[in-house]
Design an enzyme around this catalytic site. Structure first.
Site, PDB file in Angstrom:
ATOM      1  N   TYR A  84     -26.211   6.074  18.993  1.00  0.00           N
ATOM      2  CA  TYR A  84     -26.174   5.754  17.569  1.00  0.00           C
ATOM      3  C   TYR A  84     -27.578   5.933  17.012  1.00  0.00           C
ATOM      4  O   TYR A  84     -28.456   5.101  17.197  1.00  0.00           O
ATOM      5  CB  TYR A  84     -25.624   4.338  17.350  1.00  0.00           C
ATOM      6  CG  TYR A  84     -24.131   4.405  17.095  1.00  0.00           C
ATOM      7  CD1 TYR A  84     -23.339   5.266  17.834  1.00  0.00           C
ATOM      8  CD2 TYR A  84     -23.521   3.660  16.087  1.00  0.00           C
ATOM      9  CE1 TYR A  84     -21.985   5.388  17.599  1.00  0.00           C
ATOM     10  CE2 TYR A  84     -22.157   3.770  15.854  1.00  0.00           C
ATOM     11  CZ  TYR A  84     -21.401   4.643  16.614  1.00  0.00           C
ATOM     12  OH  TYR A  84     -20.055   4.766  16.363  1.00  0.00           O
ATOM     13  N   PHE A  85     -27.758   7.031  16.313  1.00  0.00           N
ATOM     14  CA  PHE A  85     -29.091   7.347  15.819  1.00  0.00           C
ATOM     15  C   PHE A  85     -29.418   6.610  14.513  1.00  0.00           C
ATOM     16  O   PHE A  85     -30.457   6.849  13.917  1.00  0.00           O
ATOM     17  CB  PHE A  85     -29.262   8.868  15.671  1.00  0.00           C
ATOM     18  CG  PHE A  85     -29.292   9.615  16.983  1.00  0.00           C
ATOM     19  CD1 PHE A  85     -29.288   8.932  18.202  1.00  0.00           C
ATOM     20  CD2 PHE A  85     -29.342  11.004  17.012  1.00  0.00           C
ATOM     21  CE1 PHE A  85     -29.323   9.615  19.416  1.00  0.00           C
ATOM     22  CE2 PHE A  85     -29.382  11.703  18.226  1.00  0.00           C
ATOM     23  CZ  PHE A  85     -29.367  11.003  19.418  1.00  0.00           C
ATOM     24  N   ASP A 114     -15.315   7.281   2.961  1.00  0.00           N
ATOM     25  CA  ASP A 114     -15.452   5.901   3.427  1.00  0.00           C
ATOM     26  C   ASP A 114     -15.340   4.968   2.228  1.00  0.00           C
ATOM     27  O   ASP A 114     -15.133   5.430   1.094  1.00  0.00           O
ATOM     28  CB  ASP A 114     -16.788   5.704   4.179  1.00  0.00           C
ATOM     29  CG  ASP A 114     -16.627   4.715   5.342  1.00  0.00           C
ATOM     30  OD1 ASP A 114     -16.156   3.593   5.094  1.00  0.00           O
ATOM     31  OD2 ASP A 114     -16.955   5.067   6.489  1.00  0.00           O
ATOM     32  N   ARG A 124     -21.866   6.835   2.878  1.00  0.00           N
ATOM     33  CA  ARG A 124     -22.738   5.705   2.521  1.00  0.00           C
ATOM     34  C   ARG A 124     -23.887   6.213   1.674  1.00  0.00           C
ATOM     35  O   ARG A 124     -24.250   5.642   0.661  1.00  0.00           O
ATOM     36  CB  ARG A 124     -23.235   5.008   3.771  1.00  0.00           C
ATOM     37  CG  ARG A 124     -22.274   3.973   4.348  1.00  0.00           C
ATOM     38  CD  ARG A 124     -20.877   4.532   4.627  1.00  0.00           C
ATOM     39  NE  ARG A 124     -19.983   3.568   5.208  1.00  0.00           N
ATOM     40  CZ  ARG A 124     -19.834   3.357   6.521  1.00  0.00           C
ATOM     41  NH1 ARG A 124     -20.517   4.071   7.399  1.00  0.00           N
ATOM     42  NH2 ARG A 124     -18.980   2.458   6.952  1.00  0.00           N
ATOM     43  N   HIS A 130     -11.249   1.909   5.888  1.00  0.00           N
ATOM     44  CA  HIS A 130     -12.393   2.601   5.252  1.00  0.00           C
ATOM     45  C   HIS A 130     -11.938   3.473   4.087  1.00  0.00           C
ATOM     46  O   HIS A 130     -12.381   4.606   3.936  1.00  0.00           O
ATOM     47  CB  HIS A 130     -13.139   3.448   6.291  1.00  0.00           C
ATOM     48  CG  HIS A 130     -13.947   2.629   7.261  1.00  0.00           C
ATOM     49  ND1 HIS A 130     -15.174   2.074   6.944  1.00  0.00           N
ATOM     50  CD2 HIS A 130     -13.698   2.252   8.543  1.00  0.00           C
ATOM     51  CE1 HIS A 130     -15.649   1.404   7.990  1.00  0.00           C
ATOM     52  NE2 HIS A 130     -14.765   1.485   8.972  1.00  0.00           N
ATOM     53  N   TRP A 145     -16.745   4.964  20.879  1.00  0.00           N
ATOM     54  CA  TRP A 145     -17.957   4.499  20.188  1.00  0.00           C
ATOM     55  C   TRP A 145     -18.322   3.066  20.540  1.00  0.00           C
ATOM     56  O   TRP A 145     -19.484   2.702  20.519  1.00  0.00           O
ATOM     57  CB  TRP A 145     -17.815   4.674  18.667  1.00  0.00           C
ATOM     58  CG  TRP A 145     -16.877   3.727  17.964  1.00  0.00           C
ATOM     59  CD1 TRP A 145     -15.530   3.855  17.871  1.00  0.00           C
ATOM     60  CD2 TRP A 145     -17.227   2.542  17.230  1.00  0.00           C
ATOM     61  NE1 TRP A 145     -15.007   2.824  17.127  1.00  0.00           N
ATOM     62  CE2 TRP A 145     -16.028   2.010  16.716  1.00  0.00           C
ATOM     63  CE3 TRP A 145     -18.429   1.894  16.944  1.00  0.00           C
ATOM     64  CZ2 TRP A 145     -15.994   0.842  15.947  1.00  0.00           C
ATOM     65  CZ3 TRP A 145     -18.398   0.736  16.176  1.00  0.00           C
ATOM     66  CH2 TRP A 145     -17.185   0.220  15.688  1.00  0.00           C
ATOM     67  N   TRP A 186     -25.000   7.238  11.077  1.00  0.00           N
ATOM     68  CA  TRP A 186     -24.424   6.499   9.947  1.00  0.00           C
ATOM     69  C   TRP A 186     -25.559   6.236   8.968  1.00  0.00           C
ATOM     70  O   TRP A 186     -26.699   6.006   9.385  1.00  0.00           O
ATOM     71  CB  TRP A 186     -23.806   5.191  10.441  1.00  0.00           C
ATOM     72  CG  TRP A 186     -22.729   5.434  11.454  1.00  0.00           C
ATOM     73  CD1 TRP A 186     -22.846   5.349  12.808  1.00  0.00           C
ATOM     74  CD2 TRP A 186     -21.382   5.846  11.190  1.00  0.00           C
ATOM     75  NE1 TRP A 186     -21.646   5.668  13.401  1.00  0.00           N
ATOM     76  CE2 TRP A 186     -20.738   5.978  12.435  1.00  0.00           C
ATOM     77  CE3 TRP A 186     -20.661   6.115  10.021  1.00  0.00           C
ATOM     78  CZ2 TRP A 186     -19.404   6.361  12.545  1.00  0.00           C
ATOM     79  CZ3 TRP A 186     -19.332   6.493  10.126  1.00  0.00           C
ATOM     80  CH2 TRP A 186     -18.717   6.614  11.370  1.00  0.00           C
ATOM     81  N   THR A 187     -25.227   6.241   7.668  1.00  0.00           N
ATOM     82  CA  THR A 187     -26.337   6.272   6.702  1.00  0.00           C
ATOM     83  C   THR A 187     -26.371   5.081   5.744  1.00  0.00           C
ATOM     84  O   THR A 187     -26.851   5.202   4.621  1.00  0.00           O
ATOM     85  CB  THR A 187     -26.285   7.589   5.901  1.00  0.00           C
ATOM     86  OG1 THR A 187     -25.001   7.687   5.259  1.00  0.00           O
ATOM     87  CG2 THR A 187     -26.497   8.789   6.799  1.00  0.00           C
ATOM     88  N   ASP A 236     -10.870   3.752  12.841  1.00  0.00           N
ATOM     89  CA  ASP A 236     -11.711   2.617  13.240  1.00  0.00           C
ATOM     90  C   ASP A 236     -11.580   1.454  12.258  1.00  0.00           C
ATOM     91  O   ASP A 236     -11.204   1.640  11.107  1.00  0.00           O
ATOM     92  CB  ASP A 236     -13.185   3.044  13.309  1.00  0.00           C
ATOM     93  CG  ASP A 236     -13.691   3.566  11.971  1.00  0.00           C
ATOM     94  OD1 ASP A 236     -12.961   4.339  11.333  1.00  0.00           O
ATOM     95  OD2 ASP A 236     -14.803   3.189  11.562  1.00  0.00           O
ATOM     96  N   GLU A 237     -11.912   0.297  12.750  1.00  0.00           N
ATOM     97  CA  GLU A 237     -12.122  -0.905  11.932  1.00  0.00           C
ATOM     98  C   GLU A 237     -11.097  -1.047  10.798  1.00  0.00           C
ATOM     99  O   GLU A 237     -11.461  -1.083   9.635  1.00  0.00           O
ATOM    100  CB  GLU A 237     -13.542  -0.883  11.352  1.00  0.00           C
ATOM    101  CG  GLU A 237     -14.607  -0.859  12.429  1.00  0.00           C
ATOM    102  CD  GLU A 237     -16.022  -0.708  11.879  1.00  0.00           C
ATOM    103  OE1 GLU A 237     -16.937  -1.326  12.454  1.00  0.00           O
ATOM    104  OE2 GLU A 237     -16.230   0.012  10.892  1.00  0.00           O
TER     105      GLU A 237
HETATM  106  C1  TNX Z   1     -19.364   1.218  12.943  1.00  0.00           C
HETATM  107  S1  TNX Z   1     -18.722   3.763  14.492  1.00  0.00           S
HETATM  108  C2  TNX Z   1     -18.670   2.130  12.186  1.00  0.00           C
HETATM  109  C3  TNX Z   1     -19.288   2.696  10.970  1.00  0.00           C
HETATM  110  C4  TNX Z   1     -20.639   2.076  10.726  1.00  0.00           C
HETATM  111  C5  TNX Z   1     -21.401   1.954  12.021  1.00  0.00           C
HETATM  112  C6  TNX Z   1     -22.807   1.457  11.867  1.00  0.00           C
HETATM  113  C7  TNX Z   1     -17.456   3.530  13.641  1.00  0.00           C
HETATM  114  C8  TNX Z   1     -16.287   4.242  14.060  1.00  0.00           C
HETATM  115  N1  TNX Z   1     -17.483   2.677  12.586  1.00  0.00           N
HETATM  116  O1  TNX Z   1     -18.433   2.556   9.867  1.00  0.00           O
HETATM  117  O2  TNX Z   1     -21.312   2.883   9.815  1.00  0.00           O
HETATM  118  O3  TNX Z   1     -20.702   1.072  12.870  1.00  0.00           O
HETATM  119  O4  TNX Z   1     -23.549   1.606  13.046  1.00  0.00           O
END
Ligand code: TNX
Length: 560
Positions: free
Chosen positions: A434-435, A201, A172, A273, A409, A484-485, A336-337
């Site tokens: 989550y920092f 990403d 990011r 991603h 997570w 995450w940035t 993820d996602e």
């Molecule tokens: C979820 S944590 C994501 C990241 C985002 C983050 C923001 C994860 C596996 N996926 O792509 O940056 O939330 O907090």
């Protein structure tokens, strides 16, 4: 698990033996050592001490001792030389191969300070602990009359968890090698031993891959970046943004980390991603594009197409080079996602689903099972090359193949489920670790952040074994925090987000729950903040009820 048992047994034994004479106490070191016995009232004077070491130590250990002597020379304004061959008095480093790999002891008597360890990590961790007992002058602070004497004490220390991680998203926003090294330095100071490097990403591909040069030529650049949170309508800054690491730079970082006892765990996030890669090689997507490296954050629908064989050829080609660059046993493959909307429409994906006989059932869709297929295939490829996979907890959806490690997570539930089902897990739950979340509850005073408050106290309250049945606890490899940035673009902002929450993280990773105590910890953090000042790290002072960083609005701030 014999190994872990023996460490615990050894620690308990050490504590039990010494407790007869001396109670276990606290000391101003973060993370808090396991056993601290004050053995007398006498004091050892570091300012007058020689430094010597066992000739049997390896070069890396000797390097740490030499660095320590150099720091003392600078602070004491006189030559302190690390001498080969143990002396009878002074600061002495002894090699004892019977110690566990990351264990060390420090035995301070009036005429000698003896460090014993088996490995370079043990030596480094001992030095880090000693440095926290020394006056600020050790870190270069001008002090009028620093007290260089240390009270007689015996410290025996070893980690609770083998995997002690800290993550950094460089997709990011990109951070150069110098910043990454500074990040590794502060990690090692906290005895953190895994660096999870999120290298790819939707917003940028950051690692040079020789077989696929367009990944960095095209995929590392985006035309512009969304302005703070203006998604609807999308408002971007119109400024091209990019950056990537050459393979040479990657090797430099891996090598630097190794010297600090840190293994770099690279992440190639797939099959979602992936827009940056699709922009470079559109034929790897379901529609063939065109795609555009994402200027905004969020979850994109465009993902890799698992219906096409060349997608797997691509993944394997990338992973071949990743394996050459990173000696880590674990390779993180994301997972993820990953939205399935394109797979539902894609003839190639549907053909693959039919061929594999994947069927929607009460729990999962056929497309979710298709992601399982991707995970399993990539896992097999890596296993065949002697590596193991880590994936985000989505990889649990469907049938996960044996040997995968789950990174939890979305809360702790993924880790709990994984451990109960016999999978290893690493705990990195959003609410606690989550920092990229706000440092304080006073959001208006903080640089804009992606989510809700996650105070250091909240972080500190996390316990990795909560809700994990006793017989499944062996599957919890450790704990990690993530940065995450999306909203973090500069070095001062980056360290502001991680410090001092990293101190809390280190105690979750290193200490058994009995050794944790928030009030003691909070007092010890004060000393760490002075060290950060001396070493040029930004940090949050919210622990003193001072949210935000005066004069610092976050580099992306265009109105809160
Ligand atoms: C979820 S944590 C994501 C990241 C985002 C983050 C923001 C994860 C596996 N996926 O792509 O940056 O939330 O907090």
């Amino acid at each position: 698990m014999k190994f872990r048992f023996s460490i615990i047994a050894m620690g308990i034994l050490a504590a039990a033996c010494s407790q007869k004479e001396y109670p276990n106490e606290t000391i101003g070191i973060i993370p808090q050592p396991q056993v601290v016995n004050y053995t007398g009232e006498g004091r050892f004077n570091v300012a007058e001490a020689t430094v010597s070491y066992d000739a049997k130590f390896d070069d890396l250990s000797i390097g740490h001792v030499a660095d320590f002597a150099r720091m003392l020379s600078g602070a004491l304004k006189k030559d302190v030389i690390a001498e080969e061959g143990l002396q009878k008095t002074g600061i002495r480093f002894i090699l004892d191969r019977k110690y566990q790999p990351e264990q060390y002891t420090i035995d301070i008597k009036t005429d000698k300070l003896t460090v014993t360890a088996a490995t370079a990590s043990g030596v480094l961790y001992a030095i880090n602990s000693i440095s926290q007992l020394l006056p600020d002058a050790y870190f270069g602070v001008e002090q009028e009359a620093p007290d260089w004497t240390l009270r007689e004490v015996f410290i025996n220390d070893w980690p609770r968890f083998a995997y002690r991680g800290m993550h950094l998203d460089v997709a990011r926003h990109f951070f150069g090698v110098d910043v990454v090294k500074k990040y590794l330095d502060v990690m090692a100071f906290h005895k953190i031993n895994r660096f999870h490097w999120h290298l790819t990403d939707d917003q940028g591909w950051r690692i040079e891959i020789k077989k696929y040069p367009r990944l960095t030529e095209v995929g590392s650049m985006r035309d512009e970046t969304v302005i703070l949170k203006r998604f609807d309508p999308l408002v971007c800054d119109g400024t091209p943004y990019g950056g990537y690491y050459t393979q040479e730079q990657i090797r430099e970082v891996v090598d630097y980390a190794e010297k600090l006892g840190i293994t770099v765990v690279p992440e190639i996030d797939l099959p979602g991603h992936m827009i940056a890669a699709l922009t470079a090689y559109p034929e790897l997507g379901c529609t063939g594009g065109p795609y555009k490296v994402w200027p905004r954050w969020g979850v994109a629908n465009e993902v890799l197409c698992p219906g096409k064989e060349k997608t797997f050829e691509f993944i394997e080609g990338v992973l071949d080079e990743v394996m050459q660059l990173f000696p880590s046993e674990y390779i993180h493959i994301g997972g993820d996602e990953c939205p399935k909307v394109e797979w539902e429409k894609c003839p190639d994906c549907q053909k693959r689903i039919a061929e594999l006989g994947l069927k929607t059932d009460d729990n999962h869709t056929a497309e979710q099972y298709l992601q399982n297929y991707v995970t399993a295939r990539v896992q097999k490829y890596l296993n065949d090359h002697g590596r193991k996979i880590i994936g985000w907890d989505e990889i649990l959806e469907g049938n996960l193949a044996e040997g995968a490690t789950v990174m939890s997570w979305r809360g702790a539930k993924g880790g709990i489920e994984a451990a109960k089902n016999g999978f290893d897990a690493i705990m990195t739950p959003g609410g606690y670790l989550y920092f990229d979340y706000y440092q304080s509850e006073d959001e208006a005073k903080e640089p804009f952040a992606i989510c809700c408050p996650c105070t250091i106290e909240k972080t500190y309250s996390f316990e990795a074994y909560d809700q994990i049945p006793e017989d499944a606890q062996k599957h919890i490899l450790g704990v990690q925090a993530n940065l995450w940035t999306e909203y973090v673009a500069t070095e001062p902002h980056l360290f502001y987000m991680v410090l001092p929450r990293m101190d809390a993280l280190s105690e979750l990773q290193w200490c058994y729950p009995e050794r944790k105590d928030y009030e003691r910890f909070k007092a010890d953090v004060g000393r760490m903040l002075r060290i950060y000042d001396a070493l040029g790290y930004t940090y949050s002072r919210n622990i003193y009820g001072e949210p935000g960083l005066p004069g610092f609005d976050g580099p992306l701030g265009d109105a809160k």
